[in-house]
Design an enzyme around this catalytic site. Structure first.
Site, short mmCIF file in Angstrom:
data_model
loop_
_atom_site.label_atom_id
_atom_site.label_comp_id
_atom_site.label_asym_id
_atom_site.label_seq_id
_atom_site.Cartn_x
_atom_site.Cartn_y
_atom_site.Cartn_z
N SER A 189 4.85 -0.92 1.34
CA SER A 189 4.47 -2.25 0.87
C SER A 189 5.16 -3.38 1.63
CB SER A 189 4.74 -2.38 -0.62
OG SER A 189 6.06 -2.01 -0.93
N HIS A 217 -1.63 -0.26 -1.46
CA HIS A 217 -2.03 -1.19 -0.40
C HIS A 217 -3.06 -0.62 0.55
CE1 HIS A 217 1.18 -4.03 -1.47
NE2 HIS A 217 1.87 -2.94 -1.75
N LYS A 248 -4.44 -5.40 -6.02
CA LYS A 248 -4.19 -5.74 -4.62
C LYS A 248 -5.53 -5.85 -3.89
CE LYS A 248 0.47 -4.60 -5.26
NZ LYS A 248 1.50 -3.60 -5.40
C1 LIG Z 1 2.46 -3.32 -6.22
C2 LIG Z 1 2.75 -1.88 -6.16
C3 LIG Z 1 2.86 -1.14 -7.34
C4 LIG Z 1 2.82 -1.78 -8.69
O1 LIG Z 1 1.52 -2.06 -9.06
P1 LIG Z 1 1.29 -3.13 -10.21
O2 LIG Z 1 -0.08 -2.88 -10.68
O3 LIG Z 1 1.47 -4.46 -9.57
O4 LIG Z 1 2.34 -2.87 -11.26
C5 LIG Z 1 3.05 0.21 -7.24
N1 LIG Z 1 3.18 0.81 -6.04
C6 LIG Z 1 3.11 0.12 -4.89
C7 LIG Z 1 3.26 0.83 -3.60
C8 LIG Z 1 2.90 -1.25 -4.92
O5 LIG Z 1 2.87 -1.94 -3.80
#
Ligand SMILES: *Cc1c(COP(=O)(O)O)cnc(C)c1O
Length: 405
Positions: A189, A217, A248
């Site tokens: 990330s 992502h 995302k």
């Molecule tokens: C953003 C993210 C999460 C968390 O997801 P949310 O729905 O925002 O809680 C989990 N794993 C990764 C790799 C992320 O980038």
């Protein structure tokens, strides 16, 4: 006599002062009228948003919003209970079916957030006392999932399959403890690089461990939309547990786990973060279903992103900016100190470009950076403005050992 409440505030204030002094203070800044590329800052100026996760530019799209509005008018705002009580709605069921189809898996299960999905998966599949191998740069929610599940985490060097095999071997010999699960981000990330999934899968099989990939992502964004498993040429059957998020690339909110029917049935019975929480609003599921469909249908969004990323990398390497090794829409500019990252970020902000500085503890000490990211709705002019402002920042606040831009 000061009571415990006064004592608590005194202790918190001291910790907050320390945080400020370290240059690590974080705060929220409200943005209005986001359109997928630009937004209005709290001082009323328009800024180009270059650090979000809305890669496909779907967050502000009217079509998911319309689906949510229709669901709200039909059934109200709340689910009223957990899924297993009375909170499950046709909107949730439809989204789960769409996600199973989208990922090519037998079934999918919704979670309120990616954080909860990871906690649910790890604690249901690898409980107290199990050994879980994890990449050192995994997302905080995976690191916390291992910790909160009471599992023993064995952290291997970033994307280093040999180190994983070595550590799994010694965990097995020294402590008689076999690694049961290997956990990795698909796309990291903060760095934007990909996990070496085919080789990780092979190592996991050799150890006899289940590979779980958190593709927050990657899904919708790379590999023709199929995510990092496809982008790395990995056989999906070798990744039995796939975690995806909907906040995302898909631009909405929430998360899911996709896999075999027994995996999903098991999580319904045993994943506490699924069982003991209110089902998300049905309108949210209605919006996400449309977003998933659009991500599948509108391939131009991925093509557009690829061409913006190419333009940015060409320009940035021509001016010798310290880029990371990433081909995804996440493009870190590696700056070292938190103060420098903050100075660059403030410089860009004056130029109308919002790129927040990422500082420890989100990244390792000395790993502060600007985490630049693009959406399908950015233009070439946005990229060129960013490149020009980064050049100026490099001249003003040079990176050690590098001649100023
Ligand atoms: C953003 C993210 C999460 C968390 O997801 P949310 O729905 O925002 O809680 C989990 N794993 C990764 C790799 C992320 O980038």
């Amino acid at each position: 006599m000061d009571g415990p409440a006064v004592e608590l505030d005194r202790r918190l204030t001291a910790a907050l002062d320390e945080r400020r002094r370290q240059g690590l203070w974080r705060r929220t800044r409200a943005l209005r009228d986001y359109d997928g590329a630009e937004a209005t800052a709290d001082d009323g100026r328009r800024v180009v948003v270059l650090c979000g996760n809305d890669y496909l530019g779907l967050a502000a799209d009217p079509r998911p919003a319309e689906a949510a509005a229709a669901s709200l008018r039909r059934g109200g705002a709340g689910a009223g209970a957990a899924h297993l009580v009375t909170g499950h709605r046709p909107e949730h069921a439809e989204l789960e079916e769409a996600l199973a189809a989208y990922t090519g898996r037998e079934a999918a299960l919704l979670f309120s957030t990616g954080y909860m999905a990871n906690l649910g998966v790890v604690s249901a599949l690898a409980g107290r006392g199990s050994v879980v191998a994890e990449d050192r740069l995994n997302h905080a929610s995976l690191i916390d999932a291992v910790r909160l599940a009471g599992a023993r985490g064995v952290r291997y060097r970033h994307a280093d399959v040999e180190d994983l095999a070595r550590r799994a071997g010694s965990a097995g010999e020294e402590r008689g403890r076999r690694v049961e699960m290997v956990l990795t981000d698909g796309v990291f990330s903060m760095d934007g690089d990909l996990a070496p999934l085919p080789r990780l899968a092979e190592a996991a099989e050799r150890i006899g461990a289940v590979l779980a990939v958190d593709d927050a992502h990657g899904l919708g964004v790379i590999g023709g939309g199929a995510g990092s498993v496809a982008a790395t040429g990995c056989d999906p059957a070798r990744v039995p547990v796939l975690v995806g998020t909907l906040g995302k690339g898909f631009g909405v909110f929430g998360a899911f786990v996709a896999g075999s029917r027994p995996l999903i049935d098991y999580l319904v019975q045993f994943a506490r973060t699924y069982i003991y929480t209110t089902a998300p609003p049905p309108a949210w599921a209605a919006a996400a279903t449309v977003a998933v469909r659009l991500a599948g249908e509108e391939a131009w969004r991925r093509e557009r992103l690829e061409s913006l990323v190419r333009r940015f990398r060409e320009g940035a390497s021509a001016s010798r900016l310290p880029l990371g090794d990433s081909q995804t829409p996440i493009q870190p500019v590696l700056l070292g100190s938190a103060e420098r990252a903050q100075a660059w970020s403030e410089w860009l902000e004056r130029a109308g470009l919002r790129v927040s500085a990422i500082r420890p503890p989100t990244v390792p000490e000395g790993g502060a950076r600007l985490r630049v990211s693009f959406t399908a709705l950015h233009t070439e002019e946005h990229v060129d403005r960013l490149l020009a402002a980064l050049d100026e920042a490099a001249a003003r606040f040079p990176v050690d050992g590098e001649p100023p831009g």
